[in-house]
Design a protein around this motif. Structure first.
Motif, PDB file in Angstrom:
ATOM      1  N   ILE A 132       3.592   9.630  -7.783  1.00  0.00           N
ATOM      2  CA  ILE A 132       4.635  10.609  -8.925  1.00  0.00           C
ATOM      3  C   ILE A 132       3.699  10.296 -10.196  1.00  0.00           C
ATOM      4  O   ILE A 132       3.756  11.884 -10.839  1.00  0.00           O
ATOM      5  CB  ILE A 132       5.663   8.717  -9.178  1.00  0.00           C
ATOM      6  CG1 ILE A 132       6.701   9.058  -7.882  1.00  0.00           C
ATOM      7  CG2 ILE A 132       6.142   9.174 -10.355  1.00  0.00           C
ATOM      8  CD1 ILE A 132       7.665   7.605  -7.998  1.00  0.00           C
ATOM      9  N   PHE A 133       2.423  10.294 -10.151  1.00  0.00           N
ATOM     10  CA  PHE A 133       1.199   9.658 -11.142  1.00  0.00           C
ATOM     11  C   PHE A 133       0.710  11.533 -11.306  1.00  0.00           C
ATOM     12  O   PHE A 133       0.753  12.183 -12.020  1.00  0.00           O
ATOM     13  CB  PHE A 133       0.175   8.532 -11.198  1.00  0.00           C
ATOM     14  CG  PHE A 133      -1.278   9.209 -11.927  1.00  0.00           C
ATOM     15  CD1 PHE A 133      -0.565   9.064 -13.178  1.00  0.00           C
ATOM     16  CD2 PHE A 133      -1.761   9.428 -11.658  1.00  0.00           C
ATOM     17  CE1 PHE A 133      -1.453   8.599 -14.286  1.00  0.00           C
ATOM     18  CE2 PHE A 133      -2.671   8.907 -13.026  1.00  0.00           C
ATOM     19  CZ  PHE A 133      -2.089   9.076 -14.449  1.00  0.00           C
ATOM     20  N   VAL A 134       0.834  11.861  -9.914  1.00  0.00           N
ATOM     21  CA  VAL A 134       0.260  12.872  -9.325  1.00  0.00           C
ATOM     22  C   VAL A 134       0.864  14.020  -9.577  1.00  0.00           C
ATOM     23  O   VAL A 134       1.357  15.245 -10.774  1.00  0.00           O
ATOM     24  CB  VAL A 134      -0.553  13.832  -8.553  1.00  0.00           C
ATOM     25  CG1 VAL A 134      -0.622  15.002  -8.176  1.00  0.00           C
ATOM     26  CG2 VAL A 134      -1.955  12.740  -7.551  1.00  0.00           C
ATOM     27  N   ALA A 135       2.355  13.775  -9.032  1.00  0.00           N
ATOM     28  CA  ALA A 135       3.215  14.995  -9.902  1.00  0.00           C
ATOM     29  C   ALA A 135       3.305  14.580 -12.021  1.00  0.00           C
ATOM     30  O   ALA A 135       3.927  16.255 -11.941  1.00  0.00           O
ATOM     31  CB  ALA A 135       4.618  14.287  -9.309  1.00  0.00           C
ATOM     32  N   TYR A 174       5.915  17.745  -6.301  1.00  0.00           N
ATOM     33  CA  TYR A 174       5.302  15.722  -5.536  1.00  0.00           C
ATOM     34  C   TYR A 174       6.550  14.989  -5.550  1.00  0.00           C
ATOM     35  O   TYR A 174       5.936  13.577  -4.870  1.00  0.00           O
ATOM     36  CB  TYR A 174       3.710  15.771  -6.684  1.00  0.00           C
ATOM     37  CG  TYR A 174       2.440  16.693  -4.971  1.00  0.00           C
ATOM     38  CD1 TYR A 174       1.863  17.077  -4.809  1.00  0.00           C
ATOM     39  CD2 TYR A 174       2.132  17.612  -6.991  1.00  0.00           C
ATOM     40  CE1 TYR A 174       0.821  17.275  -5.097  1.00  0.00           C
ATOM     41  CE2 TYR A 174       0.977  18.434  -6.727  1.00  0.00           C
ATOM     42  CZ  TYR A 174       0.460  18.587  -5.669  1.00  0.00           C
ATOM     43  OH  TYR A 174      -0.427  19.299  -5.030  1.00  0.00           O
ATOM     44  N   LEU A 175       6.687  15.117  -5.996  1.00  0.00           N
ATOM     45  CA  LEU A 175       8.009  14.002  -6.470  1.00  0.00           C
ATOM     46  C   LEU A 175       8.981  14.028  -5.189  1.00  0.00           C
ATOM     47  O   LEU A 175       9.271  12.811  -4.739  1.00  0.00           O
ATOM     48  CB  LEU A 175       9.040  14.524  -8.057  1.00  0.00           C
ATOM     49  CG  LEU A 175       8.411  13.839  -9.433  1.00  0.00           C
ATOM     50  CD1 LEU A 175       9.359  14.314 -10.046  1.00  0.00           C
ATOM     51  CD2 LEU A 175       8.051  12.498  -9.611  1.00  0.00           C
ATOM     52  N   ASP A 176       9.621  15.112  -4.256  1.00  0.00           N
ATOM     53  CA  ASP A 176       9.807  15.889  -3.633  1.00  0.00           C
ATOM     54  C   ASP A 176       9.042  14.766  -1.914  1.00  0.00           C
ATOM     55  O   ASP A 176       9.757  14.484  -1.716  1.00  0.00           O
ATOM     56  CB  ASP A 176      10.437  16.496  -3.128  1.00  0.00           C
ATOM     57  CG  ASP A 176      11.699  17.708  -4.792  1.00  0.00           C
ATOM     58  OD1 ASP A 176      11.677  16.818  -4.685  1.00  0.00           O
ATOM     59  OD2 ASP A 176      11.350  19.071  -4.118  1.00  0.00           O
ATOM     60  N   VAL A 177       7.500  15.276  -2.309  1.00  0.00           N
ATOM     61  CA  VAL A 177       6.543  14.454  -1.651  1.00  0.00           C
ATOM     62  C   VAL A 177       7.106  12.783  -0.984  1.00  0.00           C
ATOM     63  O   VAL A 177       7.343  12.208  -0.376  1.00  0.00           O
ATOM     64  CB  VAL A 177       5.562  15.273  -1.510  1.00  0.00           C
ATOM     65  CG1 VAL A 177       4.632  14.035  -0.200  1.00  0.00           C
ATOM     66  CG2 VAL A 177       5.656  16.600  -0.819  1.00  0.00           C
ATOM     67  N   ALA A 178       6.908  12.551  -2.447  1.00  0.00           N
ATOM     68  CA  ALA A 178       6.898  10.518  -3.269  1.00  0.00           C
ATOM     69  C   ALA A 178       8.274  10.276  -2.534  1.00  0.00           C
ATOM     70  O   ALA A 178       8.603   9.608  -2.074  1.00  0.00           O
ATOM     71  CB  ALA A 178       7.054  10.938  -4.124  1.00  0.00           C
ATOM     72  N   LEU A 205       0.739  -1.480   0.115  1.00  0.00           N
ATOM     73  CA  LEU A 205       0.186  -0.057   0.016  1.00  0.00           C
ATOM     74  C   LEU A 205       0.297   0.745  -0.148  1.00  0.00           C
ATOM     75  O   LEU A 205       0.443   2.330  -0.954  1.00  0.00           O
ATOM     76  CB  LEU A 205      -0.943  -0.183   1.303  1.00  0.00           C
ATOM     77  CG  LEU A 205      -1.640  -0.344   1.078  1.00  0.00           C
ATOM     78  CD1 LEU A 205      -2.620  -0.972   2.080  1.00  0.00           C
ATOM     79  CD2 LEU A 205      -3.512  -0.524  -0.368  1.00  0.00           C
ATOM     80  N   THR A 206       1.597   1.507   0.503  1.00  0.00           N
ATOM     81  CA  THR A 206       3.134   1.927   0.914  1.00  0.00           C
ATOM     82  C   THR A 206       3.476   2.514  -0.695  1.00  0.00           C
ATOM     83  O   THR A 206       3.393   3.590  -0.796  1.00  0.00           O
ATOM     84  CB  THR A 206       3.492   2.503   1.704  1.00  0.00           C
ATOM     85  OG1 THR A 206       4.791   1.270   1.651  1.00  0.00           O
ATOM     86  CG2 THR A 206       3.411   2.363   3.173  1.00  0.00           C
ATOM     87  N   VAL A 207       3.807   1.646  -0.985  1.00  0.00           N
ATOM     88  CA  VAL A 207       4.207   1.568  -2.716  1.00  0.00           C
ATOM     89  C   VAL A 207       3.081   1.927  -3.602  1.00  0.00           C
ATOM     90  O   VAL A 207       3.914   2.931  -4.207  1.00  0.00           O
ATOM     91  CB  VAL A 207       4.790   0.326  -3.489  1.00  0.00           C
ATOM     92  CG1 VAL A 207       5.070   0.514  -4.971  1.00  0.00           C
ATOM     93  CG2 VAL A 207       5.859  -0.069  -2.997  1.00  0.00           C
ATOM     94  N   MET A 208       2.175   1.350  -3.289  1.00  0.00           N
ATOM     95  CA  MET A 208       1.136   1.886  -3.699  1.00  0.00           C
ATOM     96  C   MET A 208       1.133   3.548  -4.194  1.00  0.00           C
ATOM     97  O   MET A 208       0.894   4.123  -5.494  1.00  0.00           O
ATOM     98  CB  MET A 208      -0.194   1.265  -4.080  1.00  0.00           C
ATOM     99  CG  MET A 208      -0.391  -0.136  -4.841  1.00  0.00           C
ATOM    100  SD  MET A 208       0.289  -0.405  -5.976  1.00  0.00           S
ATOM    101  CE  MET A 208       1.170  -0.665  -6.259  1.00  0.00           C
ATOM    102  N   THR A 209       1.038   4.637  -2.659  1.00  0.00           N
ATOM    103  CA  THR A 209       1.236   5.315  -3.165  1.00  0.00           C
ATOM    104  C   THR A 209       1.663   6.118  -3.116  1.00  0.00           C
ATOM    105  O   THR A 209       1.361   7.328  -3.867  1.00  0.00           O
ATOM    106  CB  THR A 209       0.573   5.865  -1.028  1.00  0.00           C
ATOM    107  OG1 THR A 209      -0.099   4.907  -0.644  1.00  0.00           O
ATOM    108  CG2 THR A 209       0.380   7.109  -0.787  1.00  0.00           C
TER     109      THR A 209
END
Length: 90
Positions: free
Chosen positions: A53-56, A64-68, A44-48
């Motif tokens: 990354i998709f949102v970025a 969003y990449l930094d957050v990911a 689930l954490t990998v999917m999140t």
């Protein structure tokens, strides 16, 4: 034509990720042992992270990449700590 292909690819991505999240959620809820639940949590954490990354990619914002990246590192540390605790190493 390219927009239609892009939309279809996005739809396929959303369906596959949704199916993976549902299956991992079921394993988390129904998993008979604690290691099953830890693996489901890791999935689930990998999917999140993939969703972030998709949102970025869609929004064009690199924050969003930094957050990911931070989320992925923290979730890895958490899963390793939980696994060590279950193993009796902590």
């Amino acid at each position: 034509m390219a927009t239609q292909v892009h939309g279809i690819a996005m739809l396929i991505f959303v369906v596959i990720i949704s199916l993976a999240v549902i299956l991992a959620g079921l394993r988390f809820i129904l998993g008979p042992t604690a290691p099953d639940r830890v693996v489901a949590t890791d999935i689930l954490t990998v999917m999140t992270t993939i969703i972030l990354i998709f949102v970025a990619l869609i929004s064009g914002r690199s924050i969003y990449l930094d957050v990911a990246l931070v989320y992925a590192v923290l979730s890895f540390i958490a899963v390793v700590a939980i696994a060590r605790y279950l193993e009796g190493g902590l």
